[in-house]
Design a protein around this motif. Structure first.
Motif, PDB file in Angstrom:
ATOM      1  N   ARG A 153       3.135   6.706   7.967  1.00  0.00           N
ATOM      2  CA  ARG A 153       2.926   7.692   6.915  1.00  0.00           C
ATOM      3  C   ARG A 153       3.097   9.116   7.423  1.00  0.00           C
ATOM      4  O   ARG A 153       3.377  10.013   6.658  1.00  0.00           O
ATOM      5  CB  ARG A 153       1.543   7.505   6.276  1.00  0.00           C
ATOM      6  CG  ARG A 153       1.508   6.322   5.323  1.00  0.00           C
ATOM      7  CD  ARG A 153       0.145   6.109   4.715  1.00  0.00           C
ATOM      8  NE  ARG A 153      -0.817   5.583   5.651  1.00  0.00           N
ATOM      9  CZ  ARG A 153      -0.960   4.290   5.944  1.00  0.00           C
ATOM     10  NH1 ARG A 153      -0.202   3.392   5.356  1.00  0.00           N
ATOM     11  NH2 ARG A 153      -1.853   3.901   6.814  1.00  0.00           N
ATOM     12  N   ARG A 195      -3.019  -6.363   2.411  1.00  0.00           N
ATOM     13  CA  ARG A 195      -2.740  -4.995   1.941  1.00  0.00           C
ATOM     14  C   ARG A 195      -1.924  -4.285   3.019  1.00  0.00           C
ATOM     15  O   ARG A 195      -2.451  -3.941   4.066  1.00  0.00           O
ATOM     16  CB  ARG A 195      -4.055  -4.243   1.699  1.00  0.00           C
ATOM     17  CG  ARG A 195      -5.078  -4.991   0.815  1.00  0.00           C
ATOM     18  CD  ARG A 195      -6.355  -4.155   0.702  1.00  0.00           C
ATOM     19  NE  ARG A 195      -6.847  -3.747   2.006  1.00  0.00           N
ATOM     20  CZ  ARG A 195      -7.789  -4.382   2.701  1.00  0.00           C
ATOM     21  NH1 ARG A 195      -8.380  -5.443   2.206  1.00  0.00           N
ATOM     22  NH2 ARG A 195      -8.147  -3.939   3.892  1.00  0.00           N
ATOM     23  N   ILE A 196      -0.650  -4.080   2.750  1.00  0.00           N
ATOM     24  CA  ILE A 196       0.234  -3.635   3.823  1.00  0.00           C
ATOM     25  C   ILE A 196       1.051  -2.411   3.418  1.00  0.00           C
ATOM     26  O   ILE A 196       1.716  -2.411   2.381  1.00  0.00           O
ATOM     27  CB  ILE A 196       1.145  -4.801   4.261  1.00  0.00           C
ATOM     28  CG1 ILE A 196       0.244  -5.916   4.798  1.00  0.00           C
ATOM     29  CG2 ILE A 196       2.170  -4.338   5.285  1.00  0.00           C
ATOM     30  CD1 ILE A 196       0.963  -7.077   5.414  1.00  0.00           C
ATOM     31  N   GLY A 197       0.951  -1.361   4.243  1.00  0.00           N
ATOM     32  CA  GLY A 197       1.711  -0.148   3.995  1.00  0.00           C
ATOM     33  C   GLY A 197       2.781   0.079   5.044  1.00  0.00           C
ATOM     34  O   GLY A 197       3.984  -0.018   4.787  1.00  0.00           O
ATOM     35  N   THR A 198       2.339   0.385   6.257  1.00  0.00           N
ATOM     36  CA  THR A 198       3.241   0.793   7.338  1.00  0.00           C
ATOM     37  C   THR A 198       4.390  -0.188   7.572  1.00  0.00           C
ATOM     38  O   THR A 198       5.533   0.231   7.774  1.00  0.00           O
ATOM     39  CB  THR A 198       2.423   0.954   8.638  1.00  0.00           C
ATOM     40  OG1 THR A 198       1.277   1.762   8.334  1.00  0.00           O
ATOM     41  CG2 THR A 198       3.235   1.616   9.718  1.00  0.00           C
ATOM     42  N   MET A 211      -4.068  -6.026   7.267  1.00  0.00           N
ATOM     43  CA  MET A 211      -3.212  -4.852   7.132  1.00  0.00           C
ATOM     44  C   MET A 211      -2.023  -5.044   8.075  1.00  0.00           C
ATOM     45  O   MET A 211      -1.857  -6.116   8.651  1.00  0.00           O
ATOM     46  CB  MET A 211      -4.028  -3.590   7.437  1.00  0.00           C
ATOM     47  CG  MET A 211      -5.216  -3.484   6.504  1.00  0.00           C
ATOM     48  SD  MET A 211      -6.513  -2.249   6.817  1.00  0.00           S
ATOM     49  CE  MET A 211      -5.680  -0.812   7.393  1.00  0.00           C
ATOM     50  N   SER A 212      -1.218  -4.000   8.240  1.00  0.00           N
ATOM     51  CA  SER A 212       0.016  -4.166   9.024  1.00  0.00           C
ATOM     52  C   SER A 212      -0.230  -4.748  10.421  1.00  0.00           C
ATOM     53  O   SER A 212       0.527  -5.589  10.891  1.00  0.00           O
ATOM     54  CB  SER A 212       0.747  -2.825   9.157  1.00  0.00           C
ATOM     55  OG  SER A 212       1.235  -2.411   7.905  1.00  0.00           O
ATOM     56  N   VAL A 261       0.855  -1.189   0.000  1.00  0.00           N
ATOM     57  CA  VAL A 261       0.000   0.000   0.000  1.00  0.00           C
ATOM     58  C   VAL A 261       0.892   1.240   0.000  1.00  0.00           C
ATOM     59  O   VAL A 261       1.554   1.550   0.992  1.00  0.00           O
ATOM     60  CB  VAL A 261      -0.957  -0.016   1.206  1.00  0.00           C
ATOM     61  CG1 VAL A 261      -1.749   1.287   1.268  1.00  0.00           C
ATOM     62  CG2 VAL A 261      -1.893  -1.214   1.101  1.00  0.00           C
ATOM     63  N   MET A 300     -13.577  -8.161  -0.037  1.00  0.00           N
ATOM     64  CA  MET A 300     -12.594  -7.330   0.653  1.00  0.00           C
ATOM     65  C   MET A 300     -13.236  -6.765   1.901  1.00  0.00           C
ATOM     66  O   MET A 300     -14.442  -6.498   1.912  1.00  0.00           O
ATOM     67  CB  MET A 300     -12.164  -6.216  -0.300  1.00  0.00           C
ATOM     68  CG  MET A 300     -11.180  -5.206   0.234  1.00  0.00           C
ATOM     69  SD  MET A 300     -11.952  -3.785   1.023  1.00  0.00           S
ATOM     70  CE  MET A 300     -10.693  -2.533   0.751  1.00  0.00           C
ATOM     71  N   ILE A 318      -7.632   0.857  -3.802  1.00  0.00           N
ATOM     72  CA  ILE A 318      -8.195   0.290  -2.572  1.00  0.00           C
ATOM     73  C   ILE A 318      -8.987   1.314  -1.764  1.00  0.00           C
ATOM     74  O   ILE A 318      -9.464   1.008  -0.679  1.00  0.00           O
ATOM     75  CB  ILE A 318      -7.087  -0.335  -1.682  1.00  0.00           C
ATOM     76  CG1 ILE A 318      -6.068   0.727  -1.259  1.00  0.00           C
ATOM     77  CG2 ILE A 318      -6.384  -1.487  -2.412  1.00  0.00           C
ATOM     78  CD1 ILE A 318      -5.073   0.209  -0.210  1.00  0.00           C
ATOM     79  N   LYS A 351       0.077   4.507  -0.740  1.00  0.00           N
ATOM     80  CA  LYS A 351      -0.486   5.854  -0.572  1.00  0.00           C
ATOM     81  C   LYS A 351       0.491   6.683   0.266  1.00  0.00           C
ATOM     82  O   LYS A 351       1.113   6.162   1.194  1.00  0.00           O
ATOM     83  CB  LYS A 351      -1.844   5.784   0.117  1.00  0.00           C
ATOM     84  CG  LYS A 351      -1.797   5.212   1.518  1.00  0.00           C
ATOM     85  CD  LYS A 351      -3.186   5.120   2.132  1.00  0.00           C
ATOM     86  CE  LYS A 351      -3.137   4.324   3.414  1.00  0.00           C
ATOM     87  NZ  LYS A 351      -4.384   3.665   3.730  1.00  0.00           N
ATOM     88  N   ILE A 371     -12.341  -4.084   5.503  1.00  0.00           N
ATOM     89  CA  ILE A 371     -11.489  -3.299   6.403  1.00  0.00           C
ATOM     90  C   ILE A 371     -12.155  -3.384   7.774  1.00  0.00           C
ATOM     91  O   ILE A 371     -13.045  -2.618   8.085  1.00  0.00           O
ATOM     92  CB  ILE A 371     -11.411  -1.820   5.970  1.00  0.00           C
ATOM     93  CG1 ILE A 371     -11.045  -1.699   4.487  1.00  0.00           C
ATOM     94  CG2 ILE A 371     -10.411  -1.065   6.849  1.00  0.00           C
ATOM     95  CD1 ILE A 371     -11.110  -0.277   3.949  1.00  0.00           C
ATOM     96  N   ASN A 389      -4.966   4.770  -2.688  1.00  0.00           N
ATOM     97  CA  ASN A 389      -6.289   5.159  -2.192  1.00  0.00           C
ATOM     98  C   ASN A 389      -6.872   6.394  -2.863  1.00  0.00           C
ATOM     99  O   ASN A 389      -8.073   6.621  -2.771  1.00  0.00           O
ATOM    100  CB  ASN A 389      -6.228   5.488  -0.691  1.00  0.00           C
ATOM    101  CG  ASN A 389      -5.980   4.280   0.159  1.00  0.00           C
ATOM    102  OD1 ASN A 389      -5.012   3.568  -0.069  1.00  0.00           O
ATOM    103  ND2 ASN A 389      -6.852   4.023   1.118  1.00  0.00           N
TER     104      ASN A 389
HETATM  105  C1  LIG Z   1      -3.949   2.355   4.213  1.00  0.00           C
HETATM  106  C2  LIG Z   1      -4.647   1.075   3.908  1.00  0.00           C
HETATM  107  C3  LIG Z   1      -4.018  -0.164   4.107  1.00  0.00           C
HETATM  108  C4  LIG Z   1      -2.623  -0.324   4.698  1.00  0.00           C
HETATM  109  O1  LIG Z   1      -2.611   0.011   6.047  1.00  0.00           O
HETATM  110  P1  LIG Z   1      -1.284  -0.200   6.943  1.00  0.00           P
HETATM  111  O2  LIG Z   1      -1.816  -0.149   8.312  1.00  0.00           O
HETATM  112  O3  LIG Z   1      -0.375   0.941   6.616  1.00  0.00           O
HETATM  113  O4  LIG Z   1      -0.697  -1.506   6.590  1.00  0.00           O
HETATM  114  C5  LIG Z   1      -4.704  -1.312   3.735  1.00  0.00           C
HETATM  115  N1  LIG Z   1      -5.943  -1.259   3.210  1.00  0.00           N
HETATM  116  C6  LIG Z   1      -6.581  -0.078   3.015  1.00  0.00           C
HETATM  117  C7  LIG Z   1      -7.943  -0.088   2.425  1.00  0.00           C
HETATM  118  C8  LIG Z   1      -5.960   1.116   3.370  1.00  0.00           C
HETATM  119  O5  LIG Z   1      -6.612   2.271   3.179  1.00  0.00           O
END
Ligand SMILES: *Cc1c(COP(=O)(O)O)cnc(C)c1O
Length: 234
Positions: A226, A217-220, A201-202, A34, A161, A79, A36, A163, A57
């Motif tokens: 961020r 779906r992994i960002g952090t 997610m993370s 992820v 999907m 996403i 963003k 969240i 996003n």
């Molecule tokens: C930002 C986001 C993520 C990633 O989140 P992290 O906590 O940074 O891993 C995953 N899915 C969606 C829909 C997001 O908006």
């Protein structure tokens, strides 16, 4: 301080450990990075470290980075929440859209997908936490809605999907992911042939993998926090 390739490698090891703990075949969970709020340069570095699928996003932000990175063979996933006036650029520029939660949006994406492009991959977002503020369809309606979306041309409904409500309560994490898995099983028992569970997610991906996630779906955990100056809540 760790480097981006080190963090990616460490994350792959954690994903593999979760696959192993769940008795699943290693390498079957796909990592969506992820990106963003990350720059094109950072995405390029992640690609050099072996990552090809990226999740964004915000449409404008994503289009800018796509243009800068057009020389790379990246797979772009949208996403974020899908606004109905943005369906055309989404259908034209992305390979996947994860946040579809009504038939009308899926129809607009289907109509806008260029005929010469590969079918657009969609996931139906389900509100597994029941929070009013969350997007996602009502779980009670998910299977019927999935069946309607799956009939549209130029798109392929790949799966579901969610969240979930963010929580450190591991049992709650499992319950919400399990609900999505059970909905996928029900849809497939009716012949929908869905192969994707986009969840985790993370902070909660091990529970998601235990409950059957096929894409996390992994960002952090890859890019670091961020930060308050970056537009995380646009
Ligand atoms: C930002 C986001 C993520 C990633 O989140 P992290 O906590 O940074 O891993 C995953 N899915 C969606 C829909 C997001 O908006």
């Amino acid at each position: 301080m760790s480097t981006l390739p080190q963090r990616l490698q460490a994350l792959h090891a954690r994903i593999e450990a979760a696959e192993h703990a769940a008795g699943r075949i290693p390498g079957t969970v796909q990592l969506l990075a992820v990106s963003k709020a990350q720059t094109a340069q950072t995405i390029r570095a992640a690609h050099e470290a072996g990552q090809t699928a990226f999740g964004e996003n915000y449409l404008q932000e994503a289009l800018g980075k796509m243009a800068e990175l057009a020389d790379l063979a990246l797979e772009w996933h949208f996403i974020g929440p899908v606004q109905s006036n943005k369906t055309r650029p989404l259908a034209e520029h992305f390979s996947w859209v994860h946040g579809v939660d009504r038939l009308k949006t899926a129809q607009r994406l289907s109509e806008a997908r260029p005929a010469n492009a590969r079918p657009l991959n969609l996931c139906l977002q389900v509100n597994v936490s029941g929070e009013d503020s969350k997007s996602g369809c009502d779980p009670q309606q998910a299977v019927t809605l999935a069946a309607s979306i799956a009939r549209l041309p130029r798109i392929v409904l790949r799966g579901l999907m969610a969240i979930p409500q963010p929580s450190i309560d591991i049992a709650l994490q499992h319950r919400q992911f399990k609900m999505l898995r059970q909905l996928l099983d029900t849809a497939n028992s009716q012949g929908l042939g869905l192969d994707t569970l986009s969840m985790g997610m993370s902070h909660d991906f091990p529970a998601a993998i235990a409950e059957g996630a096929t894409m996390v779906r992994i960002g952090t955990a890859i890019f670091g926090p961020r930060g308050a100056t970056q537009k995380d809540a646009q």
